[in-house]
Enzyme design. Structure first.
Site, PDB file in Angstrom:
ATOM      1  N   HIS A   1       0.855  -1.189   0.000  1.00  0.00           N
ATOM      2  CA  HIS A   1       0.000   0.000   0.000  1.00  0.00           C
ATOM      3  C   HIS A   1       0.886   1.232   0.000  1.00  0.00           C
ATOM      4  CE1 HIS A   1      -3.887  -1.895   1.596  1.00  0.00           C
ATOM      5  NE2 HIS A   1      -3.011  -2.889   1.603  1.00  0.00           N
TER       6      HIS A   1
ATOM      7  N   TYR B   1      -5.997  -7.208  -2.015  1.00  0.00           N
ATOM      8  CA  TYR B   1      -6.080  -6.044  -2.893  1.00  0.00           C
ATOM      9  C   TYR B   1      -5.394  -6.327  -4.216  1.00  0.00           C
ATOM     10  CZ  TYR B   1      -1.482  -5.222  -0.632  1.00  0.00           C
ATOM     11  OH  TYR B   1      -0.211  -5.342  -0.116  1.00  0.00           O
TER      12      TYR B   1
END
Length: 386
Positions: free
Chosen positions: A47, A215
């Site tokens: 991230h 993700y």
């Protein structure tokens, strides 16, 4: 004529690459030494919150990363068994407007390759494993495993959880095994089309003692990644990771939602890693040596902020050298520690507790931070954060 000190960065990981790039941009003669024999597309997902993207802007790669990464509109937290939503944290356009940059997820190897490409390639050295440092003279003398020696005015230890530079400053001490492991796998999104299920762009599935974070790691959403946090009392493998299996995953996430079971069913290969930590260190620098990132504050990945803290460290360190003047490096290093210790320690603790965004909360204290713009705190006379 360049009167700035020569600087050596030990480690070309994300923190080291950020430090090298920012130092070189600021005009410091900087060499980066990496123990790996060559660059490789290692790791899986990562991230990059707005706090990191603001540093990438300074390095000059923000737009390339925006084009490369996936842009989730929300961070969702869901009950692992029922699928009920526990939090919906707005990202997307909300992040750009309120935190000053995008929130993306990307393949760690793609990010790393882009960051390394920004370095002066003539001053990037692979296959250089540091074995000793002599900081007793007017220059720091570094000795590498290949028998070579190099000199620099200042040395930055960005060499990870098993930092040789940290060991030089504080003595040998193994990192603490947290009692948790992380399983990591990348899945072809094509396989998921066989299921009538919603595979969200950024979602964390929780139960009382374990979780799975999922993700996309590419802008075209062809690669879907998961990383877990699962309790495991001991780590006796003697390696940095081992192979896991679908069977082990099914056992670890028995009873979890059908979406999680589909991810496990689509898993071809999965690895298992021990999660290592250290208690906040009493010392981040001494004389001409200074640490950043996992070398001084390794943490569980449960906030997705471990690499972010290393990159923020790099930015703040360069800012402090510029603020004080690199000839006053000891004052600059103490200013750096003063302005990073409290934040890094707080992120360490929240990561350890594994509570981040489990319920609805305001993440601005993390995402809105800009290491180049935050007001600087001055050290106290005792040398601890003000």
């Amino acid at each position: 004529m360049n009167n700035k000190p020569t600087i050596a960065v030990i480690g070309a990981g994300l923190g080291g690459a950020a430090a090298g790039a920012l130092l070189q941009k600021a005009g410091y003669p900087t060499k980066v030494y990496e123990q790996a024999p060559a660059f490789a597309r290692l790791g899986a997902g990562i991230h990059l919150g707005p706090n990191v993207m603001k540093v990438m802007r300074r390095i000059g790669i923000e737009e390339k990363l925006n084009a490369m990464g996936s842009h989730p509109d929300y961070w969702f937290s869901r009950n692992g068994m029922t699928g009920e939503y526990q939090s919906r944290i707005p990202l997307g356009e909300f992040a750009r407007e309120n935190y000053g940059a995008a929130y993306i997820t990307v393949h760690r190897g793609d990010l790393h390759e882009l960051m390394v490409s920004t370095l002066d390639q003539d001053n990037l050295y692979f296959d250089k494993r540091l074995v000793d440092v002599d900081d007793s003279g007017g220059k720091v003398v570094m000795t590498f495993a290949d028998g070579s020696t190099e000199e620099a005015d200042l040395v930055i230890g960005a060499d990870g959880v098993n930092s040789r530079l940290r060991e030089k400053l504080l003595g040998p001490e193994a990192p603490i095994y947290s009692g948790w492991v992380a399983h990591r796998a990348i899945i072809s999104a094509e396989k998921l089309k066989a299921y009538d299920l919603d595979f969200e762009a950024c979602v964390k599935w929780w139960s009382e003692d374990r979780h799975m974070m999922v993700y996309f790691v590419t802008g075209d959403e062809k690669e879907y990644y998961y990383v877990t946090g699962v309790p495991e009392p001991d780590w006796d493998h003697g390696t940095s990771f081992v192979d896991s299996s679908r069977e082990e995953m099914r056992k670890a996430f028995e009873g979890y939602h059908p979406t999680v079971q589909a991810l496990i069913d689509c898993t071809e290969t999965v690895t298992k890693w021990p999660l290592l930590e250290r208690n906040p260190l009493p010392l981040w620098h001494e004389n001409r040596l200074v640490l950043l990132g996992d070398a001084c504050h390794p943490m569980k990945p449960h906030m997705a902020q471990g690499a972010a803290m290393a990159i923020e460290d790099a930015a703040m360190l360069v800012r402090c050298l510029e603020e004080v003047g690199a000839e006053h490096y000891q004052q600059a290093f103490e200013l750096y520690r003063t302005n990073r210790f409290e934040r890094a320690s707080r992120v360490q603790q929240v990561s350890h507790d594994n509570t981040w965004l489990r319920e609805d909360e305001d993440p601005a204290w993390v995402f809105a931070y800009d290491p180049f713009e935050v007001p600087l705190k001055q050290p106290t006379s005792q040398g601890s954060p003000a």
